[in-house]
Motif scaffolding. Structure first.
Motif, PDB file in Angstrom:
ATOM      1  N   GLY A   1       1.372  -1.133  -0.151  1.00  0.00           N
ATOM      2  CA  GLY A   1      -0.157   0.067   0.061  1.00  0.00           C
ATOM      3  C   GLY A   1       0.627   1.464   0.472  1.00  0.00           C
ATOM      4  O   GLY A   1      -0.231   2.502  -0.040  1.00  0.00           O
ATOM      5  N   TYR A   2       1.867   1.373  -0.605  1.00  0.00           N
ATOM      6  CA  TYR A   2       2.827   2.417  -0.214  1.00  0.00           C
ATOM      7  C   TYR A   2       3.293   2.603  -1.507  1.00  0.00           C
ATOM      8  O   TYR A   2       4.201   2.661  -2.336  1.00  0.00           O
ATOM      9  CB  TYR A   2       4.326   2.307   0.923  1.00  0.00           C
ATOM     10  CG  TYR A   2       4.187   1.590   2.003  1.00  0.00           C
ATOM     11  CD1 TYR A   2       4.383   2.625   2.979  1.00  0.00           C
ATOM     12  CD2 TYR A   2       4.056   0.482   2.793  1.00  0.00           C
ATOM     13  CE1 TYR A   2       4.441   2.197   4.290  1.00  0.00           C
ATOM     14  CE2 TYR A   2       4.044   0.197   3.760  1.00  0.00           C
ATOM     15  CZ  TYR A   2       4.192   1.072   4.647  1.00  0.00           C
ATOM     16  OH  TYR A   2       3.648   0.723   6.012  1.00  0.00           O
ATOM     17  N   ARG A   3       2.341   3.701  -1.703  1.00  0.00           N
ATOM     18  CA  ARG A   3       2.518   3.814  -3.545  1.00  0.00           C
ATOM     19  C   ARG A   3       3.097   5.285  -3.687  1.00  0.00           C
ATOM     20  O   ARG A   3       3.581   4.637  -4.854  1.00  0.00           O
ATOM     21  CB  ARG A   3       0.529   4.475  -3.410  1.00  0.00           C
ATOM     22  CG  ARG A   3       0.729   4.390  -5.297  1.00  0.00           C
ATOM     23  CD  ARG A   3      -1.008   5.787  -5.644  1.00  0.00           C
ATOM     24  NE  ARG A   3      -0.869   6.534  -6.887  1.00  0.00           N
ATOM     25  CZ  ARG A   3      -1.422   5.250  -7.914  1.00  0.00           C
ATOM     26  NH1 ARG A   3      -1.659   4.202  -7.315  1.00  0.00           N
ATOM     27  NH2 ARG A   3      -1.449   6.264  -8.846  1.00  0.00           N
ATOM     28  N   GLN A   4       3.423   6.172  -2.706  1.00  0.00           N
ATOM     29  CA  GLN A   4       4.231   6.952  -3.135  1.00  0.00           C
ATOM     30  C   GLN A   4       6.078   6.764  -3.537  1.00  0.00           C
ATOM     31  O   GLN A   4       6.698   6.905  -4.138  1.00  0.00           O
ATOM     32  CB  GLN A   4       4.673   8.015  -1.862  1.00  0.00           C
ATOM     33  CG  GLN A   4       5.177   9.271  -2.640  1.00  0.00           C
ATOM     34  CD  GLN A   4       5.299  10.415  -1.674  1.00  0.00           C
ATOM     35  OE1 GLN A   4       4.119   9.761  -0.999  1.00  0.00           O
ATOM     36  NE2 GLN A   4       6.645  10.961  -1.787  1.00  0.00           N
ATOM     37  N   GLU A   5       6.428   5.486  -2.491  1.00  0.00           N
ATOM     38  CA  GLU A   5       7.286   4.736  -2.246  1.00  0.00           C
ATOM     39  C   GLU A   5       7.618   4.045  -3.850  1.00  0.00           C
ATOM     40  O   GLU A   5       8.549   3.908  -4.383  1.00  0.00           O
ATOM     41  CB  GLU A   5       7.748   4.232  -1.544  1.00  0.00           C
ATOM     42  CG  GLU A   5       7.656   5.018   0.250  1.00  0.00           C
ATOM     43  CD  GLU A   5       6.382   5.004   0.488  1.00  0.00           C
ATOM     44  OE1 GLU A   5       6.625   5.880   1.853  1.00  0.00           O
ATOM     45  OE2 GLU A   5       5.301   5.231   0.460  1.00  0.00           O
ATOM     46  N   SER A   6       6.627   3.505  -4.059  1.00  0.00           N
ATOM     47  CA  SER A   6       6.444   2.414  -4.861  1.00  0.00           C
ATOM     48  C   SER A   6       6.839   2.909  -6.699  1.00  0.00           C
ATOM     49  O   SER A   6       7.304   3.180  -7.315  1.00  0.00           O
ATOM     50  CB  SER A   6       5.211   1.055  -5.227  1.00  0.00           C
ATOM     51  OG  SER A   6       4.383   1.852  -5.158  1.00  0.00           O
ATOM     52  N   GLN A   7       5.772   4.574  -6.003  1.00  0.00           N
ATOM     53  CA  GLN A   7       5.831   4.663  -7.494  1.00  0.00           C
ATOM     54  C   GLN A   7       7.968   5.509  -7.861  1.00  0.00           C
ATOM     55  O   GLN A   7       8.213   5.863  -8.881  1.00  0.00           O
ATOM     56  CB  GLN A   7       5.591   6.196  -7.820  1.00  0.00           C
ATOM     57  CG  GLN A   7       5.928   6.863  -8.798  1.00  0.00           C
ATOM     58  CD  GLN A   7       4.592   9.051  -8.476  1.00  0.00           C
ATOM     59  OE1 GLN A   7       3.287   8.352  -7.640  1.00  0.00           O
ATOM     60  NE2 GLN A   7       5.146   9.599  -9.031  1.00  0.00           N
ATOM     61  N   GLN A   8       8.341   5.731  -7.242  1.00  0.00           N
ATOM     62  CA  GLN A   8       9.401   6.134  -7.306  1.00  0.00           C
ATOM     63  C   GLN A   8      10.755   5.003  -7.509  1.00  0.00           C
ATOM     64  O   GLN A   8      11.474   5.082  -7.751  1.00  0.00           O
ATOM     65  CB  GLN A   8      10.075   6.893  -5.460  1.00  0.00           C
ATOM     66  CG  GLN A   8       9.674   7.926  -4.677  1.00  0.00           C
ATOM     67  CD  GLN A   8       9.684   8.424  -3.267  1.00  0.00           C
ATOM     68  OE1 GLN A   8      10.494   7.558  -3.170  1.00  0.00           O
ATOM     69  NE2 GLN A   8       9.726   9.023  -3.397  1.00  0.00           N
TER      70      GLN A   8
END
Length: 245
Positions: free
Chosen positions: A53-60
């Motif tokens: 659920g860590y969308r921002q981190e996975s986007q990076q």
């Protein structure tokens, strides 16, 4: 025919726990004429963060992946994990939506392949010269390979061509092994029960080897096999295709 240019995609899981599988993939790819390159700056595909659920981190991480594998259209990105390839191919579009690199993704998406689908589907290779392993095997269809990448026949074609190897299909081969990344941690009793069922189906065939495209599934199943001291050995497809020569 010019050599296929391959940028090696080695998932963090394989890099840290099963480096020999990555080396065997290189061995096989080079044997069929590929020119293989490796970028040591690559890291993770972002799947653990994405699934948690860590969308921002996975986007990076996705943005870093695009930078690490930036290349010309004729360069293929090939990895030994349908799970990680499925993450890149099917979820990066969503993650990168609205980002500066969103427009770069479609070109990369068309170049990313799982190891066996690349050999069979792109190169037209259905056998590896010299591959040999005596015994009987059963095949586990990983959820990611089957459902995200639509890979089923390619690994079987390659394995069936290995000298001395005989396939025995198990019951419910398309059922999940129970790993699922953090699922195995959050829901341990269910995860173990699913591994037990999968292993019991494999043993019922009389096979000596349990083979798959995903080391994550194989690690999970192997843990149960070792704990119960069962007569079954897990192997990645690349390890089998690189054996005997």
């Amino acid at each position: 025919m010019p050599a296929a240019l391959v940028d090696l995609f080695v998932p963090c899981f394989v890099d840290q726990l099963f480096p020999e599988t990555a080396m065997n993939m290189v061995k096989v790819l080079e044997s069929v004429g590929c020119q293989v390159s490796y970028n040591p700056n690559q890291t993770c595909c972002g799947q653990p963060a994405y699934n948690a659920g860590y969308r921002q981190e996975s986007q990076q991480v996705a943005e870093k992946f695009l930078n690490d594998f930036a290349g010309a259209p004729e360069r293929y990105v090939v990895g030994p994990s349908a799970s990680c390839v499925g993450m890149v191919r099917n979820h990066y579009g969503e993650l990168l939506e609205g980002s500066k690199q969103c427009g770069e993704f479609p070109a990369l998406q068309r170049r990313v392949f799982e190891f066996t689908e690349f050999l069979v589907g792109v190169l037209g290779v259905t056998s590896i010269a010299g591959a040999e392993l005596a015994g009987k095997y059963t095949y586990h269809d990983s959820c990611s390979a089957l459902r995200e990448c639509h890979i089923r026949e390619e690994p079987r074609q390659l394995l069936d061509s290995v000298a001395g190897l005989e396939r025995l299909e198990m019951a419910e081969t398309e059922t999940c092994c129970g790993f699922g990344g953090t699922f195995a941690v959050k829901f341990e009793p269910i995860s173990v029960a699913m591994a037990q069922q999968k292993v019991e189906h494999a043993l019922a065939t009389g096979a000596e080897y349990l083979i798959s495209t995903d080391t994550s599934c194989l690690m999970h199943l192997d843990a149960y096999i070792r704990k119960e001291k069962l007569p079954l050995r897990t192997l990645h497809v690349a390890d089998v295709l690189a054996s005997g020569w």
